[in-house]
Design a protein around this motif. Structure first.
Motif, mmCIF file in Angstrom:
data_model
loop_
_atom_site.group_PDB
_atom_site.id
_atom_site.type_symbol
_atom_site.label_atom_id
_atom_site.label_comp_id
_atom_site.label_asym_id
_atom_site.label_seq_id
_atom_site.Cartn_x
_atom_site.Cartn_y
_atom_site.Cartn_z
ATOM 1 N N ASP A 30 2.017 7.516 2.044
ATOM 2 C CA ASP A 30 1.146 6.889 3.356
ATOM 3 C C ASP A 30 1.293 7.780 4.616
ATOM 4 O OD1 ASP A 30 -0.242 5.467 4.848
ATOM 5 O OD2 ASP A 30 1.412 4.085 5.266
ATOM 6 N N GLY A 49 1.264 6.637 7.419
ATOM 7 C CA GLY A 49 2.077 6.156 8.488
ATOM 8 C C GLY A 49 3.449 6.458 8.259
ATOM 9 N N GLN A 50 4.067 6.698 7.027
ATOM 10 C CA GLN A 50 5.130 7.096 6.969
ATOM 11 C C GLN A 50 5.627 8.512 7.928
ATOM 12 O OE1 GLN A 50 7.803 5.646 4.986
ATOM 13 N NE2 GLN A 50 6.280 4.082 5.291
ATOM 14 N N GLU A 89 4.300 9.555 10.465
ATOM 15 C CA GLU A 89 4.045 8.905 11.775
ATOM 16 C C GLU A 89 5.420 8.530 12.313
ATOM 17 O OE1 GLU A 89 0.479 6.831 12.624
ATOM 18 O OE2 GLU A 89 -0.713 8.753 12.151
#
Ligand SMILES: Nc1ncnc2c1ncn2[C@@H]1O[C@H](COP(=O)(O)OP(=O)(O)OP(=O)(O)O)[C@@H](O)[C@H]1O
Ligand SMILES: [Mg+2]
Lengths: 322, 254
Positions: free
Chosen positions: A190, A192-193, A195
């Motif tokens: 993902d 998000g990881q 980020e």
């Protein structure tokens, strides 16, 4: 087999207890004739028949079975199996390392590195590994001398030993496949990881090593296990570059002792043992990297045996937490 | 006059042809709890992500604690910072995401220890000691060994806050930290944030929790369609909005 269904219902007390007269009698258990699985019986008979026929055919064939037993642990055979294992492991390790590098290059923002990785993968996936092995083997035809200015200089035939040909041939080809597997793995993590990691002040490299790759491994490992099992078998192709691995060492015995088929059986037994052992190893490796993706890991077959044994002693036990 | 913790002057951001931020001007003072509200798609998250350079701005100036974000100025020329220099700037800015983004392959305490060890080169023992303190602060000292999947959403978000605090940031960015949570879990997270505010942390909070904004916020900005429509003290803006767009938005969410 028992066809009686008259056990006392579970939970009912064993001894005579004062039960009030008006209590409802225990319900009578259903007596029914179970569905007959005719198909299962027929298919079972057919399969057994075929196996017997196959076994009979082989027992009638002109095969010296004792030769298989005799040569299974012949020291040349064992040494050959050892070399097969060695070349497979080394080629795989090299292939994985190079594959990860190629995958990162392929995903890099730098167009040059990305393009180089693409080119590499394109070439090594696009040509048969057998041809690649022969190319390495015959390199001396076009470069008689290996000359890296100021660093290294030697006859190509001295550098390109059968071992080196086998290793380079298998590893470089494997790297191309591993690169694609790793790329898919990295892309499965993902965004998000990344980020979150960047937001904490981790650099691109640290983010890749500490956050992305460990998570990508979960996706990378199962196909890598398959690749390794494939590698064990593909390594038989290095026969062509005269590296004395399992197939070559068994075939040599076979051609001198006229036991060609017997020695192929010997080789098959070794291959199947090695691939089976690594399949089990793969199971445990995948389990280890499932940490954090499941709330609790399923039991291993061995743990299940232990739980079942413990259940006899009436000790309850549950799953193992991840 | 003290330097503002965050100062945005005419910040623009586009994704391809889509113009998302259309000139944002605002200032966040140190120790201030600064709330950002606005309809979905108005660019709140995008602006927050510009502050720690997860997104590059196209025009304007954005500085944190007097330092330009992502650039270095020499004379009247701007030089882009290297990856490692940007990482250095981000150390001091903590961020909490709507979807937590904990590292799933690490336990709660490992999540909190990771950045201090990797980024600041702290020893494990020092990082662990601080992580234990932080987990205690967010009320999760008994969950240190749990993996994120073994935690509820509210617990995950509190671990995420502890993880950001472990870098001892001077500014915390919260992007709708409670909107992915079940209503009964929201309170715990808001309590932790309230505690942070009391300790004087500078916070920018994108939120739909108007109660929190009114109670804890020192300043509030209403954003719509990439511009700041209205700003002021939360009490004033929330009870007596001046602009029609603010009014219609508040009437929908209050
Ligand atoms: N990486 C991106 N590429 C293209 N468009 C983007 C990108 N990130 C955001 N956008 C667009 O920018 C606009 C603003 O997005 P943003 O996430 O900032 O809104 P928001 O105010 O945070 O909304 P919400 O309340 O739903 O979180 C949206 O229309 C979104 O589609
Ligand atoms: Mg948002």
């Amino acid at each position: 087999m028992t066809d009686k269904f008259d056990r006392t219902p579970a939970g009912s007390p064993a001894g005579p207890v004062s039960v009030s007269k008006g209590a409802t009698p225990a319900p009578e258990n259903i007596k029914a004739i179970p569905v007959r699985h005719v198909g299962r019986w027929i298919s079972g008979v057919v399969v057994i028949g075929l196996l017997v026929a196959l076994g009979y055919a082989f027992s009638q064939g002109n095969i010296q079975w004792h030769a298989v037993g005799d040569k299974l642990f012949d020291k040349n055979v064992v040494a050959g199996a050892g070399r097969t294992l060695l070349i497979s492991v080394l080629a795989m390790v090299l292939g994985v390392i190079l594959g990860v590098v190629l995958a990162v290059m392929r995903l890099s923002k730098n167009p040059v590195t990305s393009w180089v990785a693409w080119l590499y993968i394109w070439f090594f996936r696009g040509t048969p590994v057998y041809v690649q092995l022969l190319l390495w083997f015959n390199l001396a035809l076009i470069f008689p001398v290996l000359n890296i200015p100021f660093i290294y200089k030697d006859e190509m035939t001295d550098v390109m030993t059968p071992f080196m040909c086998a290793l380079l041939g298998l590893a470089l080809n494997e790297a191309a496949y591993m690169a694609e597997i790793c790329r898919a793995g990295i892309q499965s993590v993902d965004e998000g990881q990344t980020e979150a990691s960047h937001a904490l002040g981790m650099t691109q490299g640290k983010t890749m090593r500490r956050v992305v790759l460990p998570q990508a491994l979960r996706v990378i490992i199962p196909p890598t296990g398959n690749e390794f099992i494939n590698m064990l078998k593909t390594s038989s192709l290095v026969y062509a570059v005269t590296y004395n691995e399992l197939l070559r060492s068994t075939s040599q015995i076979g051609s001198t002792s006229y036991a060609v088929m017997e020695m192929l059986f010997v080789a098959s037994i070794w291959y199947i043992v090695m691939t089976s052992v690594f399949s089990v190893g793969q199971y445990y490796l995948e389990r280890r990297f499932a940490r954090g993706s499941l709330r609790s890991l399923p039991l291993t077959p061995w743990q299940r045996v232990k739980v079942n044994l413990a259940a006899f002693g009436n000790r309850p036990s549950g799953g193992v937490s991840a | 006059m003290t330097t503002p913790m965050v100062k945005a002057e005419g910040v623009h951001k586009s994704f391809g042809a889509a113009h998302i931020l259309k000139g944002i001007d605002l200032e966040v003072a140190p120790r201030e709890v600064f709330c950002l509200i606005g309809p979905s798609g108005s660019g709140k998250s995008t602006f927050l992500r510009c502050i720690n350079h997860l997104e590059k701005i196209n025009a304007g100036r954005l500085s944190v604690d007097g330092e330009l974000v992502g650039y270095r100025q020499k004379g009247d020329k701007l030089y882009e910072l290297k990856d490692s220099e940007v990482a250095l700037q981000r150390r001091d800015i903590g961020m909490v995401f709507q979807r937590f983004n904990l590292f799933p392959h690490m336990t709660a305490i490992e999540n909190v220890m990771e950045a201090p060890i990797q980024v600041k080169g702290e020893t494990k023992a020092v990082a662990r000691a601080r992580a234990e303190k932080l987990l205690d602060r967010v009320g999760l000292s008994d969950k240190a060994g749990n993996y994120p999947t073994q935690l509820s959403g509210g617990q995950q978000q509190r671990v995420a806050i502890a993880r950001a605090l472990a870098m001892e940031p001077k500014l915390m960015l919260f992007d709708e930290p409670t909107s992915a949570l079940d209503p009964e879990l929201v309170g715990d997270v808001l309590d932790v944030m309230r505690g942070l505010a009391e300790d004087g942390m500078t916070m920018i909070v994108v939120t739909h929790e108007m109660g929190f904004a009114r109670e804890v916020g020192d300043a509030l900005v209403f954003m719509d369609d990439g511009v700041v429509v209205e700003s002021g003290h939360p009490r004033d803006v929330l009870t007596d909005p001046q602009h029609d767009r603010t009014k219609s938005f508040l009437s929908k969410v209050l």
